[in-house]
Design a protein around this motif. Sequence first.
Motif: not given
Ligand code: ASP
Length: 403
Positions: A40-41, A46, A73, A135, A149, A151, A153
């Motif tokens: 993820s970021a 985000t 990401e 994501f 959001r 995403g 996963d």
């Molecule tokens: N960075 C994105 C979010 O904050 C995706 C994730 O973290 O899964 O929604």
Amino acid sequence: MLIVQKFGGTSVGDLERIESVAKRISKTVAKGHKVIAVVSAMSGETNKLVGYAEHFSDNPVREEMDMLLSSGERVSASLLSIALNEMGLKATSMTGRRAGIVTDSFHTKARIENIDPTSMQNAIDSGNIVVVAGFQGVSEDGLVTTLGRGGSDLSAVAIAGALKADLCEIYTDVDGIYTTDPRIEPDAKKIDKISYDEMLELASLGAKVLQTRSVEMAKKLNVNLVTRSSFSDAEGTLITKEEDIMEQALVSGIALDKNQARVSMRGVKDRPGIASDIFNALAKSNINVDMIIQTVGHDGETNLGFTVPKTEMSDAQAIVQTFIDNNEVQEAEYDSDICKVSVVGVGMKSHTGVAAKAFSTMADENINIMMISTSEIKVSMIIQEKYAELAVRSLHGVYELDK
Ligand code: ASP
Ligand code: ADP
Ligand code: MG
């Protein structure tokens, strides 16, 4: 074994944490496994980018939002790969496009259509650790897309499915799935095993620990999914088929969704087709209507209420207004100070009284229930938002989930 390891925002939240993620991956590799890491970021990133866009527009161009948000990401993927290389391991990072993740063109909530795993497979075969920016994907016309959001996963589960990985581990800031959000109820207990269906309900009813669509995909592709902590070696929670769980709890968890708002329409013309007209208009605008109630008609008029995500409330309001303008609805009231609490458990299929107990728990706490909906394995109630935590804790206690 081929293992997909997904690291969420807090797990890559700063440079030290990225370093410890690299160490964890190196330990897995040292055991002889092949690893695809999905990241993820960095936490908060985000949201920060969303804030930048909102500086310029209330309704930013969706294609540009994807261009913007997907960058978070890429930062963590490349940094993790740099850290791994520095440790003497062979690693390469990939955007969604390079990883072959093809989606539809529904920007900001795109669906994965297929994955071409060739690049990932080739990189693995030549001894690399593959680090994929979560994501994100690419549409048929070559634009970057994001998967909604949470995403990353979904990225991890879809990649595990496409490459037939032996295991998909979701590393986060809690050591598994709990009977309710441990931030609300410190007495929540970790669940060792939970069925895909129960997890699907918990996720879609507000437990953000796993993105709903990732659980759907895991069930569909039969992915062995484990949620665990990136801060410890504790064992985590296995999400698996119902028949693989020996001892079924009657109720397995309580979920809370604060992203709910309610629309109540009064004086709705009681004619055939009115519900269809209203809900079709909402559906055309991609508004996610959840619960609906209609009262018994009287003098040619009825009352109709429904819930939508808070973020879609103003769109819903605009549509309801067109019905008011056409004299099909007399007036409407909008309420954002509500939430949805839900009791989830497969045991409900075979036991009665679970719902009644939820209602009497609310009554004992003097909490008014505004709407109810049930399915085979859940009971959901809409209540005032100020009672959210109280309701969660009371239900958690009543079903003895702390035992
Ligand atoms: N960075 C994105 C979010 O904050 C995706 C994730 O973290 O899964 O929604
Ligand atoms: P990540 O950034 O790793 O994707 P998230 O913030 O998306 O992590 O999800 C983890 C959070 O989900 C936890 O910190 C916890 O507060 C919350 N959560 C909600 N319900 C549950 C639950 N039933 N079990 C565990 N965590 C839960
Ligand atoms: Mg998440």
